[in-house]
Write an enzyme that holds these catalytic residues in place. Structure first.
Site, PDB file in Angstrom:
ATOM      1  CB  SER A  37      13.926  29.405 110.035  1.00 10.47           C
ATOM      2  OG  SER A  37      14.230  29.416 108.672  1.00 10.47           O
TER       3      SER A  37
ATOM      4  NE  ARG B 260      18.054  48.139 102.912  1.00  9.15           N
ATOM      5  CZ  ARG B 260      17.816  49.364 102.476  1.00  9.15           C
ATOM      6  NH1 ARG B 260      18.639  49.941 101.606  1.00  9.15           N
ATOM      7  NH2 ARG B 260      16.752  50.018 102.876  1.00  9.15           N
TER       8      ARG B 260
ATOM      9  CG  HIS C 205      19.730  32.289  96.510  1.00 11.54           C
ATOM     10  ND1 HIS C 205      19.063  33.456  96.789  1.00 11.54           N
ATOM     11  CD2 HIS C 205      19.287  31.881  95.295  1.00 11.54           C
ATOM     12  CE1 HIS C 205      18.253  33.740  95.790  1.00 11.54           C
ATOM     13  NE2 HIS C 205      18.367  32.815  94.864  1.00 11.54           N
TER      14      HIS C 205
HETATM   15  C1  GAR Z   1      15.908  31.741 103.157  1.00 11.00           C
HETATM   16  O1  GAR Z   1      15.093  30.948 102.338  1.00 11.00           O
HETATM   17  C2  GAR Z   1      17.157  32.158 102.420  1.00 11.00           C
HETATM   18  O2  GAR Z   1      17.644  31.172 101.563  1.00 11.00           O
HETATM   19  C3  GAR Z   1      16.658  33.369 101.654  1.00 11.00           C
HETATM   20  O3  GAR Z   1      15.874  34.058 102.598  1.00 11.00           O
HETATM   21  C4  GAR Z   1      15.228  33.099 103.437  1.00 11.00           C
HETATM   22  C5  GAR Z   1      15.358  33.511 104.867  1.00 11.00           C
HETATM   23  O4  GAR Z   1      14.611  32.650 105.701  1.00 11.00           O
HETATM   24  N1  GAR Z   1      17.742  34.152 101.139  1.00 11.00           N
HETATM   25  C6  GAR Z   1      17.730  34.723  99.946  1.00 11.00           C
HETATM   26  O5  GAR Z   1      16.780  34.666  99.176  1.00 11.00           O
HETATM   27  C7  GAR Z   1      19.001  35.447  99.572  1.00 11.00           C
HETATM   28  N2  GAR Z   1      18.902  36.011  98.272  1.00 11.00           N
HETATM   29  P1  GAR Z   1      14.796  32.673 107.273  1.00 11.00           P
HETATM   30  O6  GAR Z   1      14.616  34.148 107.687  1.00 11.00           O
HETATM   31  O7  GAR Z   1      13.714  31.807 107.823  1.00 11.00           O
HETATM   32  O8  GAR Z   1      16.177  32.183 107.580  1.00 11.00           O
END
Ligand code: GAR
Length: 187
Positions: A14, A91, A109
């Protein structure tokens, strides 16, 4: 001047979509040249296809970090890539790669860093019954979910059910990533 960027993502995508949409709407002065993905089943790949953006699948089971990152460095150099946006990329990047692109890699994050680094940040905030939660966009350094903060915003989650919390966090992420990119471009 229009900058070139790649997005790294592993899952739903997203945030990838929010960045691509902002690029197409010229809300950011960046063109998204490529998606880097390590998971062939990730929905983000379908999003990339629908948005007309190529995907490069990287296979960490078949190749070493060094082999993958050397290939990416070479390719990004040829493509004249200015920025790398991490958007749920599961990763870690090695110090070798991060040093090569110092102050050029951004990550989002879902926490008020330095709180709750790593996986399941929202779950941890909910389990601890935190009154507020937040989103941080930061430059990437050698450590996980670390590095200088570009932008951070907090939301109050008192009395809000968990499903709504996830939705509010993701909505905030999509807005904040664009604000962070614009802030970085102005620097
Ligand atoms: C998001 O909430 C992002 O902040 C998190 O992964 C999710 C991806 O959502 N990232 C982390 O936790 C990094 N450590 P998305 O695939 O819908 O963009």
């Amino acid at each position: 001047m229009l900058k070139k960027a790649v997005v790294f993502a592993s899952g739903n995508g997203s945030n990838f979509q929010a960045i691509v949409d902002a690029s197409k709407a010229k809300e950011i002065d960046v063109s998204i040249e490529l998606l880097i993905c390590n998971n062939e089943d990730a929905y983000v790949i379908e999003r990339a296809i629908n948005s007309g953006i190529d995907t490069l699948l990287v296979d960490y089971k078949k190749y070493t970090y060094f082999e993958i990152e050397s290939m990416l460095i070479k390719q990004f150099k040829e493509m004249k890539i200015d920025y790398i946006f991490l958007a749920g990329f599961l990763r870690k990047l090695s110090p070798y790669f991060v040093t090569h692109f110092k102050n050029k890699i951004l990550n989002i994050h879902p926490s008020l860093l330095p709180k709750y680094k790593g996986l399941d940040a929202i779950e941890q905030a909910l389990a601890n019954k935190d009154k507020e939660i937040g989103v941080t966009v930061h430059y990437v350094d050698e450590k996980l979910d670390n590095g200088p903060i570009i932008i951070q915003e907090e939301i109050n989650i008192m009395g809000i059910d968990s499903e709504q919390v996830y939705q509010n966090v993701h909505e905030l992420e999509h807005r904040l990533y664009i604000e962070a990119i614009n802030k970085v471009m102005e620097e």
